[in-house]
Write a protein that holds these residues in place. Structure first.
Motif, PDB file in Angstrom:
ATOM      1  N   ILE A 133      -7.823  -2.507  -4.032  1.00  0.00           N
ATOM      2  CA  ILE A 133      -7.761  -1.755  -2.766  1.00  0.00           C
ATOM      3  C   ILE A 133      -8.113  -2.673  -1.597  1.00  0.00           C
ATOM      4  O   ILE A 133      -7.421  -2.680  -0.569  1.00  0.00           O
ATOM      5  CB  ILE A 133      -8.695  -0.527  -2.798  1.00  0.00           C
ATOM      6  CG1 ILE A 133      -8.147   0.523  -3.757  1.00  0.00           C
ATOM      7  CG2 ILE A 133      -8.869   0.058  -1.402  1.00  0.00           C
ATOM      8  CD1 ILE A 133      -9.090   1.688  -3.992  1.00  0.00           C
ATOM      9  N   ASN A 134      -9.174  -3.462  -1.745  1.00  0.00           N
ATOM     10  CA  ASN A 134      -9.584  -4.370  -0.663  1.00  0.00           C
ATOM     11  C   ASN A 134      -8.509  -5.411  -0.374  1.00  0.00           C
ATOM     12  O   ASN A 134      -8.201  -5.692   0.788  1.00  0.00           O
ATOM     13  CB  ASN A 134     -10.905  -5.059  -1.010  1.00  0.00           C
ATOM     14  CG  ASN A 134     -12.072  -4.107  -0.941  1.00  0.00           C
ATOM     15  OD1 ASN A 134     -12.018  -3.086  -0.263  1.00  0.00           O
ATOM     16  ND2 ASN A 134     -13.127  -4.430  -1.673  1.00  0.00           N
ATOM     17  N   ASP A 135      -7.942  -6.004  -1.438  1.00  0.00           N
ATOM     18  CA  ASP A 135      -6.892  -7.011  -1.240  1.00  0.00           C
ATOM     19  C   ASP A 135      -5.681  -6.426  -0.523  1.00  0.00           C
ATOM     20  O   ASP A 135      -5.151  -7.014   0.421  1.00  0.00           O
ATOM     21  CB  ASP A 135      -6.450  -7.593  -2.586  1.00  0.00           C
ATOM     22  CG  ASP A 135      -7.496  -8.503  -3.211  1.00  0.00           C
ATOM     23  OD1 ASP A 135      -8.467  -8.871  -2.512  1.00  0.00           O
ATOM     24  OD2 ASP A 135      -7.333  -8.841  -4.398  1.00  0.00           O
ATOM     25  N   LEU A 136      -5.243  -5.250  -0.982  1.00  0.00           N
ATOM     26  CA  LEU A 136      -4.052  -4.630  -0.395  1.00  0.00           C
ATOM     27  C   LEU A 136      -4.340  -4.109   1.011  1.00  0.00           C
ATOM     28  O   LEU A 136      -3.500  -4.220   1.908  1.00  0.00           O
ATOM     29  CB  LEU A 136      -3.524  -3.525  -1.292  1.00  0.00           C
ATOM     30  CG  LEU A 136      -3.122  -3.947  -2.710  1.00  0.00           C
ATOM     31  CD1 LEU A 136      -2.556  -2.763  -3.478  1.00  0.00           C
ATOM     32  CD2 LEU A 136      -2.148  -5.103  -2.703  1.00  0.00           C
ATOM     33  N   SER A 137      -5.523  -3.549   1.214  1.00  0.00           N
ATOM     34  CA  SER A 137      -5.899  -3.049   2.546  1.00  0.00           C
ATOM     35  C   SER A 137      -5.934  -4.180   3.566  1.00  0.00           C
ATOM     36  O   SER A 137      -5.546  -4.000   4.721  1.00  0.00           O
ATOM     37  CB  SER A 137      -7.251  -2.350   2.487  1.00  0.00           C
ATOM     38  OG  SER A 137      -7.177  -1.206   1.679  1.00  0.00           O
ATOM     39  N   TYR A 138      -6.389  -5.343   3.127  1.00  0.00           N
ATOM     40  CA  TYR A 138      -6.400  -6.505   4.020  1.00  0.00           C
ATOM     41  C   TYR A 138      -4.981  -6.832   4.489  1.00  0.00           C
ATOM     42  O   TYR A 138      -4.749  -7.088   5.673  1.00  0.00           O
ATOM     43  CB  TYR A 138      -7.022  -7.723   3.326  1.00  0.00           C
ATOM     44  CG  TYR A 138      -6.799  -8.998   4.093  1.00  0.00           C
ATOM     45  CD1 TYR A 138      -7.528  -9.265   5.249  1.00  0.00           C
ATOM     46  CD2 TYR A 138      -5.836  -9.921   3.688  1.00  0.00           C
ATOM     47  CE1 TYR A 138      -7.296 -10.425   5.981  1.00  0.00           C
ATOM     48  CE2 TYR A 138      -5.605 -11.076   4.409  1.00  0.00           C
ATOM     49  CZ  TYR A 138      -6.335 -11.325   5.551  1.00  0.00           C
ATOM     50  OH  TYR A 138      -6.095 -12.467   6.283  1.00  0.00           O
ATOM     51  N   LEU A 139      -4.029  -6.806   3.550  1.00  0.00           N
ATOM     52  CA  LEU A 139      -2.641  -7.124   3.916  1.00  0.00           C
ATOM     53  C   LEU A 139      -2.076  -6.083   4.883  1.00  0.00           C
ATOM     54  O   LEU A 139      -1.402  -6.434   5.854  1.00  0.00           O
ATOM     55  CB  LEU A 139      -1.773  -7.214   2.663  1.00  0.00           C
ATOM     56  CG  LEU A 139      -2.102  -8.360   1.710  1.00  0.00           C
ATOM     57  CD1 LEU A 139      -1.239  -8.263   0.460  1.00  0.00           C
ATOM     58  CD2 LEU A 139      -1.919  -9.705   2.392  1.00  0.00           C
ATOM     59  N   PHE A 140      -2.349  -4.813   4.627  1.00  0.00           N
ATOM     60  CA  PHE A 140      -1.855  -3.770   5.527  1.00  0.00           C
ATOM     61  C   PHE A 140      -2.480  -3.911   6.915  1.00  0.00           C
ATOM     62  O   PHE A 140      -1.792  -3.769   7.925  1.00  0.00           O
ATOM     63  CB  PHE A 140      -2.130  -2.381   4.946  1.00  0.00           C
ATOM     64  CG  PHE A 140      -1.077  -1.918   3.979  1.00  0.00           C
ATOM     65  CD1 PHE A 140       0.002  -1.176   4.398  1.00  0.00           C
ATOM     66  CD2 PHE A 140      -1.175  -2.233   2.622  1.00  0.00           C
ATOM     67  CE1 PHE A 140       0.978  -0.751   3.516  1.00  0.00           C
ATOM     68  CE2 PHE A 140      -0.209  -1.825   1.726  1.00  0.00           C
ATOM     69  CZ  PHE A 140       0.873  -1.082   2.177  1.00  0.00           C
TER      70      PHE A 140
END
Length: 158
Positions: A26-33
């Protein structure tokens, strides 16, 4: 808007999709978004262990829904998965869903005009209908070929 929500919920239901709970993912993907200024999104996964389908997709206009198969999550390293998500973010940032939708509507209108001219306006020459269908098939092929270019984006970076 309601139709889009129905489509999203049907997709969630058909895929038996669940919200992603892995906090690191979630943290990795949220960073990209957040890096690409996409504020309204939801992250889902679906169990693809029976089919081994490695796939990801994104839906939505105002709120974006990212779906990732478990087989894809398991098969890829972190950076590779981020690249796949960036690809999906590219679809969002370049408004591909809207562009494809507009081109399909334009083709539908074109065919409606051809059918109207041929059948309703009572042109005797049925060949006009065949020519219209031929043009429609050619345009559809061009449209599909153009749609494929939306599948390969290298403009976004980690």
């Amino acid at each position: 808007m309601k139709e889009l929500n129905k489509k999203v919920f049907k997709t969630i239901f058909l895929l038996n999709a669940r919200k992603i709970r892995d906090s690191k993912l979630i943290n990795d993907l949220s960073y990209l978004f957040s890096k690409y200024e996409i504020k309204r999104y939801r992250l889902y996964y679906w169990d693809s262990s029976k089919s081994n389908e490695e796939n990801a997709l994104v839906l939505g206009f105002f709120r974006h829904y990212l779906f990732i198969s478990t087989s894809l999550i398991e098969a890829l390293e972190d950076d590779e998965l981020k690249a796949v998500v960036l690809h999906e973010i590219g679809h969002i940032k370049h408004h591909h869903f809207i562009k494809i939708l507009i081109s399909k509507i334009a083709l539908l209108i074109f065919m409606s005009v051809i059918v109207y001219i041929t059948l309703i306006a009572k042109f005797v020459d049925i060949w006009l209908l065949f020519i219209g269908i031929f043009i429609f098939v050619i345009l559809m092929g061009v449209n599909l070929k153009g749609s494929k270019r939306y599948g390969c984006l290298s403009t976004l970076r980690l």
